[in-house]
Enzyme design. Sequence first.
Site, mmCIF file in Angstrom:
data_model
loop_
_atom_site.group_PDB
_atom_site.id
_atom_site.type_symbol
_atom_site.label_atom_id
_atom_site.label_comp_id
_atom_site.label_asym_id
_atom_site.label_seq_id
_atom_site.Cartn_x
_atom_site.Cartn_y
_atom_site.Cartn_z
ATOM 1 N N LYS A 59 0.861 -1.180 -0.105
ATOM 2 C CA LYS A 59 -0.056 -0.066 0.045
ATOM 3 C C LYS A 59 0.851 1.147 -0.069
ATOM 4 C CE LYS A 59 -2.023 -0.915 4.119
ATOM 5 N NZ LYS A 59 -1.178 -2.071 4.340
ATOM 6 N N ARG A 134 -9.542 1.151 8.741
ATOM 7 C CA ARG A 134 -9.101 -0.363 8.944
ATOM 8 C C ARG A 134 -10.117 -1.185 9.492
ATOM 9 N NH1 ARG A 134 -3.248 0.507 8.928
ATOM 10 N NH2 ARG A 134 -2.391 -1.592 9.015
ATOM 11 N N ARG A 173 11.830 -5.932 4.415
ATOM 12 C CA ARG A 173 11.468 -4.476 4.070
ATOM 13 C C ARG A 173 12.539 -3.868 5.264
ATOM 14 N NH1 ARG A 173 5.428 -2.078 5.271
ATOM 15 N NH2 ARG A 173 5.767 -3.550 7.003
ATOM 16 N N ARG A 206 11.429 -2.909 11.185
ATOM 17 C CA ARG A 206 10.303 -2.308 12.159
ATOM 18 C C ARG A 206 9.800 -3.506 13.227
ATOM 19 N NH1 ARG A 206 5.524 -0.069 8.354
ATOM 20 N NH2 ARG A 206 4.388 -1.458 9.538
ATOM 21 N N ARG A 217 -0.704 -9.686 12.968
ATOM 22 C CA ARG A 217 -1.237 -8.627 12.129
ATOM 23 C C ARG A 217 -2.177 -9.112 10.759
ATOM 24 N NH1 ARG A 217 3.810 -5.275 10.539
ATOM 25 N NH2 ARG A 217 2.447 -4.043 9.373
HETATM 26 P P1 AP5 Z 1 4.815 -1.565 1.718
HETATM 27 O O1 AP5 Z 1 4.586 -0.722 0.683
HETATM 28 O O2 AP5 Z 1 5.571 -1.223 2.816
HETATM 29 O O3 AP5 Z 1 3.615 -2.479 2.250
HETATM 30 P P2 AP5 Z 1 2.409 -1.801 3.041
HETATM 31 O O4 AP5 Z 1 1.107 -2.471 2.651
HETATM 32 O O5 AP5 Z 1 2.327 -0.326 3.107
HETATM 33 O O6 AP5 Z 1 2.863 -2.291 4.504
HETATM 34 P P3 AP5 Z 1 2.732 -1.807 5.994
HETATM 35 O O7 AP5 Z 1 3.324 -2.746 6.985
HETATM 36 O O8 AP5 Z 1 3.371 -0.400 6.166
HETATM 37 O O9 AP5 Z 1 1.085 -1.806 6.227
HETATM 38 P P4 AP5 Z 1 0.502 -2.124 7.503
HETATM 39 O O10 AP5 Z 1 -0.836 -1.715 6.907
HETATM 40 O O11 AP5 Z 1 0.571 -3.127 8.202
HETATM 41 O O12 AP5 Z 1 1.300 -1.149 8.230
HETATM 42 P P5 AP5 Z 1 0.833 0.539 9.025
HETATM 43 O O13 AP5 Z 1 2.174 1.138 8.708
HETATM 44 O O14 AP5 Z 1 -0.344 1.155 8.019
HETATM 45 O O15 AP5 Z 1 5.373 -2.928 0.922
HETATM 46 C C1 AP5 Z 1 6.013 -3.872 1.975
HETATM 47 C C2 AP5 Z 1 7.253 -4.580 1.286
HETATM 48 O O16 AP5 Z 1 7.078 -5.068 -0.183
HETATM 49 C C3 AP5 Z 1 8.310 -3.504 0.912
HETATM 50 O O17 AP5 Z 1 9.549 -3.925 1.323
HETATM 51 C C4 AP5 Z 1 8.372 -3.314 -0.702
HETATM 52 O O18 AP5 Z 1 9.387 -2.910 -1.174
HETATM 53 C C5 AP5 Z 1 7.857 -4.695 -0.903
HETATM 54 N N1 AP5 Z 1 7.014 -4.641 -2.206
HETATM 55 C C6 AP5 Z 1 5.938 -3.487 -2.199
HETATM 56 N N2 AP5 Z 1 5.299 -4.054 -3.630
HETATM 57 C C7 AP5 Z 1 6.015 -5.042 -4.139
HETATM 58 C C8 AP5 Z 1 5.776 -5.836 -5.362
HETATM 59 N N3 AP5 Z 1 4.691 -5.475 -6.296
HETATM 60 N N4 AP5 Z 1 6.661 -6.536 -5.534
HETATM 61 C C9 AP5 Z 1 7.661 -7.044 -4.712
HETATM 62 N N5 AP5 Z 1 8.026 -6.473 -3.489
HETATM 63 C C10 AP5 Z 1 6.994 -5.436 -3.219
HETATM 64 O O19 AP5 Z 1 0.283 0.207 10.178
HETATM 65 C C11 AP5 Z 1 1.087 -0.200 11.398
HETATM 66 C C12 AP5 Z 1 0.434 -0.266 12.549
HETATM 67 O O20 AP5 Z 1 -0.174 0.872 13.059
HETATM 68 C C13 AP5 Z 1 -0.931 -1.294 12.439
HETATM 69 O O21 AP5 Z 1 -0.377 -2.633 12.591
HETATM 70 C C14 AP5 Z 1 -1.771 -0.774 13.393
HETATM 71 O O22 AP5 Z 1 -1.242 -1.316 14.820
HETATM 72 C C15 AP5 Z 1 -1.447 0.843 13.505
HETATM 73 N N6 AP5 Z 1 -2.450 1.412 12.656
HETATM 74 C C16 AP5 Z 1 -2.225 1.982 11.630
HETATM 75 N N7 AP5 Z 1 -3.133 2.642 11.000
HETATM 76 C C17 AP5 Z 1 -4.215 2.290 11.734
HETATM 77 C C18 AP5 Z 1 -5.676 2.472 12.042
HETATM 78 N N8 AP5 Z 1 -6.096 3.140 10.848
HETATM 79 N N9 AP5 Z 1 -6.532 1.836 12.809
HETATM 80 C C19 AP5 Z 1 -5.878 1.113 13.827
HETATM 81 N N10 AP5 Z 1 -4.492 0.997 13.922
HETATM 82 C C20 AP5 Z 1 -3.729 1.498 12.864
#
Ligand code: AP5
Length: 260
Positions: A59, A134, A173, A206, A217
């Site tokens: 994402k 979410r 990552r 992370r 997760r």
């Molecule tokens: P990346 O683009 O980093 O993936 P992502 O979907 O953004 O992953 P996140 O872990 O950041 O998402 P998340 O939703 O769990 O975490 P968030 O920070 O929002 O890609 C991942 C890897 O794959 C990278 O290394 C990339 O290079 C590689 N890649 C990407 N595309 C590729 C492709 N096509 N081919 C090959 N490789 C590829 O949230 C963290 C925490 O915060 C949550 O767990 C929760 O506790 C809290 N939180 C955040 N938002 C909320 C909310 N709205 N409500 C409640 N809690 C929340």
Amino acid sequence: MYSWRYLEYRYLHLYTSDKLYIFKIKQILYNRESSKGKAHIGGGRTMKIIMLGAPGAGKGTQAKKISDKYEIPHISTGDIFRANIKNGTELGKKAKTYMDQGLLVPDELTCDLVVDRISEEDCKNGFILDGFPRTIPQAECLTEALNERNEKMDYAVNVDVPDENIISRMSGRRACLNCGATYHIVNIPTKKPGICDRCGEPVVLRDDDKPETVKKRLDVYHAQTKPLIDYYGDQGILKTVDVTLPMETVFDEIVKMIEA
Ligand code: AP5
């Protein structure tokens, strides 16, 4: 592309006697400046996008590219929480207790934060939400806030990838906790090992990317976030893209979908 000041200077010299003409030139340039961000979208459309998908699906990777292309703010709730944790704020302390366990931060700490952020001036032409909503209550809170302003989301882009791919993506990552840039040890390595290309700070695994937390997760995603696919499907704004494809192909697919 000539800057406003340069053109003004040129026209002042060429047409000093014709004040009205200069005024018109200024108006054209002003309109061009103030429509920044709409220019790529066309037809005065706004671009309000949600990125849906499992943790580590990609994402953030795609959201950053979309934000650059359409000049709209990238709003990542994960990045906001991580910045608060880094700065030791009260919100950060509370969020950390949930994030470290792979759980969602409670809705009441999340909704107002996003609703306030999308009310800011830089969001008037659109924005891209990464990691929000979410849960169904978060989605309802967003829909309500937009309804009050006679607005609605334009697209919910679901980045679809099997769970098997997630673990390897997340263990590889590396994230910069200073500027939010993300890398992958194989797919997108940093130029200097362990150092962020953008800001020069160290990049790290992370805390919540450790395999035991990733598993939790993913469970949380299936139970609480996946129902949003139907929620936005019912609203007629869902677009699904296969993110097992290379990143650039995925991006081209998304652009085709939202510009269709
Ligand atoms: P990346 O683009 O980093 O993936 P992502 O979907 O953004 O992953 P996140 O872990 O950041 O998402 P998340 O939703 O769990 O975490 P968030 O920070 O929002 O890609 C991942 C890897 O794959 C990278 O290394 C990339 O290079 C590689 N890649 C990407 N595309 C590729 C492709 N096509 N081919 C090959 N490789 C590829 O949230 C963290 C925490 O915060 C949550 O767990 C929760 O506790 C809290 N939180 C955040 N938002 C909320 C909310 N709205 N409500 C409640 N809690 C929340």
